[in-house]
Design an enzyme around this catalytic site. Structure first.
Site, short mmCIF file in Angstrom:
data_model
loop_
_atom_site.label_atom_id
_atom_site.label_comp_id
_atom_site.label_asym_id
_atom_site.label_seq_id
_atom_site.Cartn_x
_atom_site.Cartn_y
_atom_site.Cartn_z
CG ASN A 119 -3.23 3.68 10.51
OD1 ASN A 119 -3.75 4.68 10.04
ND2 ASN A 119 -2.05 3.72 11.11
CD GLN A 142 -5.51 -0.90 9.06
OE1 GLN A 142 -6.08 -1.88 9.53
NE2 GLN A 142 -4.20 -0.72 9.16
CB CYS A 151 7.49 5.66 25.92
SG CYS A 151 7.83 6.97 27.09
CB THR A 170 9.56 -9.58 -12.84
OG1 THR A 170 10.41 -9.35 -13.95
CG2 THR A 170 9.06 -11.02 -12.87
N GLY A 221 -1.85 -6.97 0.77
CA GLY A 221 -2.14 -8.35 1.15
C GLY A 221 -2.08 -8.62 2.63
CG HIS A 222 0.90 -6.78 5.40
ND1 HIS A 222 1.06 -6.34 6.69
CD2 HIS A 222 1.01 -5.69 4.61
CE1 HIS A 222 1.28 -5.04 6.67
NE2 HIS A 222 1.26 -4.62 5.43
CB ALA A 268 -0.95 0.00 1.19
CB THR A 269 4.17 2.19 1.36
OG1 THR A 269 3.83 2.07 2.74
CG2 THR A 269 5.15 3.33 1.19
#
Lengths: 404, 137
Positions: free
Chosen positions: A153, A181, A328, A242, A202-203, A73-74
């Site tokens: 997100n 998301q 933090c 590819t 995908g992830h 997505a980036t």
């Protein structure tokens, strides 16, 4: 029940074993280059990617030819924003987005600003939603693109996509959405929502990492983008390189499963999410939900435990994987900019925890998590000078702190 | 981030948690940090006015594990020291003892500030309690 428990499904999701099974042969046996036109190895690989293209398109109401494969997505967001602003530079140089976007959109906009593009960053209301009137007012005759994420997100807030789509259409402005998301979690339909470009990966939906897609509308209007990667002219010239055949096969399989199981899964996840929320809010005082509960992903809970610092809470629940908006826990030592944008105050950002319940979480896990969080919050409040002061009736907002 | 065993130990078994009577003339209270910065430490010492020895120390901390550990350790070190010896505790001593990584050094600085603030508060009270000050009140 196995420990540790993974409940950080907005960061990434574990791969569904069914997806992995479908991918396996494409690493070794079916290894061809999908761009090889002259032999069966290439044809088989191409056939597999075309099947995946259809599976992805079906999930979002698109046609296969409108799917461009990317590395995630980036890259999709970069390609959409840079590709549009380059392609439509003659028409205008203004992009509208919002302050709570993912960095993949915000930092791309920052880059474009350096190159002379003007960017409007819409604020969000306290519930995390944009104000549609502000959006309308921000549009000028130089505006070429609106980029608003489908669902956030951190806080899982779902923006009014159909309304934004209508406004964009009315004004003749293109509409891109980072939907990583939302895709596979709630119904997403590029036709009904009036979306012209959409990023997915995908992830986040139980598929592989390193493989994503950009939907680029082909009709009403036909959207064109300038390629950002030069090379062999793959993906109809929009993204050379590819094809990652096993990844694409996995992304396709993940989309097919999501489409089939979404209705039931979202019901189950929202039941678990509500159970977690209700338990925490019944057992603990001064607990605040960040963002709209009404317009929200079914599996997201972002909640602040006042007077308790997020990292110390994570330390106490170290057999549970979740995230915090505390400074933090971030690389920049700044509290979450998304939570700050809601205007709730930095102290509540420091005290926030994001739960992302996923396909493989069970009810006993949710019960374990709620009990553990309650225990640790109570323990840390015993340790907290702020909780003590609040209980004594001190108005913490009026205290003059010796800031450092 | 990986925490050192000592940080984990102080986090799991914080020493000297609690509060002392801040209105008592023998008690010095230091409160440093700010909620919007993500850490606030309250550190208190109870001093024997005859000997100047710190007989008790308590803390409460809102902050990350390293901030909790730094203040917990500080209370351990304070007990049994005189007020003047206490002022010699340096943040670098805390960093070394707890093996704090660079991003957590500010936690030790905060603990040193809390010690100084608590001792300062005690000393102010002592000065105010001298006869001329009593006459004013």
């Amino acid at each position: 029940m196995k420990l540790p428990i993974y409940m950080d499904n907005h960061a990434t999701t574990p791969m569904d074993p069914r997806v992995f099974d479908v991918m396996k042969p494409y690493f070794t046996e079916v290894f061809g280059n999908a761009a090889s036109r002259n032999h069966s190895f290439g044809w088989e690989a191409e056939e597999a990617t075309e099947k995946a293209r259809k599976q992805i398109a079906d999930l979002i109401g698109a046609t296969p030819k409108e799917i461009v494969f990317t590395s995630g997505a980036t890259e999709s967001n970069n390609l959409a924003l840079k590709g549009i602003s380059e392609m439509y530079a003659e028409r205008g140089n203004h992009i509208i987005t919002q302050v709570t976007e993912h960095k993949a959109v915000l930092d791309t906009c920052k880059r474009l600003e350096k190159e002379g593009v003007r960017v409007t960053y819409l604020p969000v209301k306290q519930d995390g939603l944009i104000d549609l009137d502000q959006l309308r007012e921000a549009i000028t005759d130089k505006t070429i693109l609106i980029s608003i994420m489908y669902a956030n997100n951190e806080i899982g807030v779902v923006q009014p996509m159909q309304d934004i789509g209508k406004i964009a259409k009315e004004k003749g402005v293109l509409f891109h959405s980072d939907a990583v998301q939302a895709v596979g979690k709630i119904p997403v339909n590029v036709m009904a929502d009036g979306i012209d470009l959409l990023s997915l990966t995908g992830h986040k939906l139980y598929g592989p990492k390193g493989c994503g897609a950009l939907y680029v509308r082909r009709r009403n209007p036909r959207v064109q983008i300038t390629a950002q990667m030069d090379g062999g002219g793959h993906e109809r010239g929009m993204r050379s390189g590819t094809l990652n055949v096993p990844g694409i096969v996995g992304l396709g399989a993940a989309c097919e499963i999501a489409k089939r199981e979404m209705a039931e899964e979202s019901k189950r996840l929202s039941f678990l999410r509500d159970k977690l929320k209700n338990k925490l809010m019944t057992e603990l005082d001064e607990v605040y939900i960040n963002g709209s509960m009404e317009h929200r992903l079914p599996h997201n809970l972002n909640i602040s435990f006042a007077y308790v610092e997020g990292e110390s809470l994570l330390m106490g629940i170290n057999d549970i994987a979740v995230s915090s908006g505390s400074a933090c826990t971030s690389a920049t030592l700044e509290p979450s900019y998304v939570l700050k944008a809601l205007g709730a105050g930095d102290d509540l950002a420091h005290s926030s925890i994001r739960f992302g319940i996923g396909r493989f979480n069970t009810e006993p896990e949710v019960d374990y998590v709620s009990n553990k969080v309650i225990d640790v919050v109570r323990k840390l409040r015993e340790l907290s000078p702020l909780y003590e002061m609040a209980k004594e009736g001190v108005d913490l907002s009026k205290v003059v702190w010796a800031a450092h | 981030m990986a925490y050192s065993d000592k940080v984990l130990d102080h986090y799991k078994n914080p020493r000297n948690v609690g509060s002392l009577d801040k209105s008592s003339p023998d008690v010095g209270t230091g409160m440093v940090g700010a909620p919007e910065c993500g850490d606030v430490m309250k550190l208190q010492v109870k001093v024997n006015p005859e000997t100047g020895v710190i007989e008790d120390a308590k803390f409460k901390t809102f902050g990350c594990g390293s901030a909790i550990a730094s203040s917990s350790l500080a209370t351990e070190w304070l007990k049994g020291r005189t007020v003047d010896q206490a002022l010699h505790i340096k943040n670098t001593d805390i960093v070394n003892e707890l093996s704090l990584p660079p991003v957590k050094i500010h936690c030790s600085v905060l603990a040193e500030d809390a010690i100084k603030a608590a001792i300062g508060d005690y000393k102010n009270k002592r000065n105010a309690a001298k006869p001329e000050a009593v006459a004013v009140s």
